[in-house]
Design an enzyme around this catalytic site. Structure first.
Site, PDB file in Angstrom:
ATOM      1  N   PRO A  74     -60.960  -3.750  54.007  1.00 58.18           N
ATOM      2  CG  PRO A  74     -59.876  -1.687  53.830  1.00 58.18           C
ATOM      3  CD  PRO A  74     -59.792  -3.126  53.389  1.00 58.18           C
ATOM      4  CB  CYS A  75     -66.181  -3.857  53.357  1.00 56.05           C
ATOM      5  SG  CYS A  75     -66.368  -5.066  54.661  1.00 56.05           S
TER       6      CYS A  75
END
Length: 179
Positions: free
Chosen positions: A141-142
């Site tokens: 989850p950047c």
């Protein structure tokens, strides 16, 4: 010596999401890529002639995406086969610790990695570069990483998608001015 890029067999499939088409790519070990069509670094590391197929890794990824976009808990992570520098791998593994509905800053990630490595400090800019090269969007989850001031900063898939993903996870926006 033959180029590994040309000899490794990769499999691809496509997923229709609320944010556009997503390409899922895997090898026999796990998921190697999850990219929005046209995003920065699209297809990086993908072999020259991937085969279109619904492998077990692709099916697990499709199931994960179905749950995620339906707003359901994702209580598993498809098998991942990450390739990158030791530093990139450390950053990407750190991103996996950020739960849905939570955010962190580049500086917080840098401080966490520095603590684990037993060093005084780490560059938040270097973390940002590694985050930007994350090959597996959404699952790693950047999009949950913000500027130190809480601003929405770079996202390879585009800031509009980053904003949508954060809202989808229940994060109230705007957090700070967009940059």
């Amino acid at each position: 010596m033959e180029n590994q890029r040309n000899t490794t067999v990769h499999y691809v499939a496509y997923y229709s999401s609320p944010l556009g088409t997503i390409t899922m790519a895997a090898d026999k070990k796990g998921l190697i890529g999850l990219w929005f069509e046209g995003q920065k670094h699209y297809g990086r590391g993908l072999s020259d002639n991937p085969r279109q197929a619904e492998t077990p890794m692709i099916r697990q990824t499709r199931r994960w995406l179905d749950l995620y976009f339906a707003g359901q808990p994702t209580d598993f992570t498809p098998p991942l086969h990450l390739t990158g520098s030791d530093f990139q791998l450390a950053v990407w593994h750190e991103l996996l610790t950020i739960a849905a509905g939570q955010t962190a800053t580049y500086r917080q990630i840098a401080m966490s990695i520095a603590r684990r490595k037993g060093v005084r400090s780490m560059s938040a800019q270097a973390v940002g570069n590694a985050v930007g090269r994350n090959p597996i969007s959404i699952i790693i989850p950047c999009h949950r990483i913000l500027g130190t001031d809480g601003s929405l900063r770079g996202y390879a898939g585009g800031l509009e998608r980053k904003e949508w993903l954060l809202r989808h996870e229940g994060i109230a926006l705007p957090l700070a001015p967009r940059e």
